[in-house]
Design a protein around this motif. Sequence first.
Motif, short mmCIF file in Angstrom:
data_model
loop_
_atom_site.label_atom_id
_atom_site.label_comp_id
_atom_site.label_asym_id
_atom_site.label_seq_id
_atom_site.Cartn_x
_atom_site.Cartn_y
_atom_site.Cartn_z
N SER A 46 -62.49 12.68 70.72
CA SER A 46 -61.10 12.24 70.56
C SER A 46 -60.91 10.87 71.19
N ARG A 49 -57.70 11.15 73.71
CA ARG A 49 -58.00 11.73 75.01
C ARG A 49 -58.87 10.76 75.84
N THR A 50 -59.82 10.12 75.17
CA THR A 50 -60.70 9.19 75.88
C THR A 50 -59.92 8.02 76.46
N ASP A 52 -56.81 7.95 77.18
CA ASP A 52 -55.92 8.51 78.19
C ASP A 52 -56.64 8.66 79.54
N TYR A 53 -57.78 9.35 79.53
CA TYR A 53 -58.45 9.69 80.78
C TYR A 53 -59.28 8.54 81.35
N TRP A 66 -64.30 11.82 75.60
CA TRP A 66 -63.68 13.13 75.78
C TRP A 66 -63.38 13.81 74.45
N ASN A 68 -61.04 16.66 72.03
CA ASN A 68 -59.64 17.02 71.79
C ASN A 68 -59.16 18.14 72.71
N SER A 70 -59.91 18.08 75.98
CA SER A 70 -59.94 17.45 77.31
C SER A 70 -61.20 17.77 78.11
#
Length: 195
Positions: A46, A49-50, A52-53, A66, A68, A70
């Motif tokens: 994803s 997610r990648t 984001d984190y 990352w 989907n 997490s």
Amino acid sequence: MNRIEPRSGVAFERPKGAQLTVCDPEGSQVSDLLAYNAQDVREVISNGRTFDYEETIRLGRGHRLWSNRSNPMLTITSDTVKRHDFLLTPCSDDTFRHFYPDKPLHRGCFGNLAEALEPYGIGPDDIPTAFNLFMNVPVDGESGVLTVKPPLSEPGDTIVMRAEMDLIIGLTACSAYDSNGGSFRPIDYEVSASG
């Protein structure tokens, strides 16, 4: 090293802890990478997610890719290019109709990935945005406009990633004209037991 011929793709399994090395043997070539949880292919790489984190769209050594759900799927352990894209989807026959109406139609990375992943029960609707290795997509800070430029990779440049779970990997030698500076070259890859 295994070779992916120009404008084609492969899929293969890779156990947790294994290392994947992807090499641009001739330079200026993009490779689309997808990753799925080998135990449940509904868990997939994803970009959202990648971003984001990892808190960046410029991914390189030390960053994780990352899922989907997490969970970390891959960790980048070495990267000689330091320029990849995780914004744009795999090129397809629709991409060619839209951007290259004067060029011969090609199924692109999307079609190549769909064919390679089909034996694993992964269909076209299960293909997300790929991590586009070596792809050079500058983003204008003011307007947000994306531009596809030729890759910065030179012959022999590599990226190395460690599997953080058992994975099914899809990998291509990209088919789009802009992604490769108008030329099509092979991609080499190697899977080792640990890294």
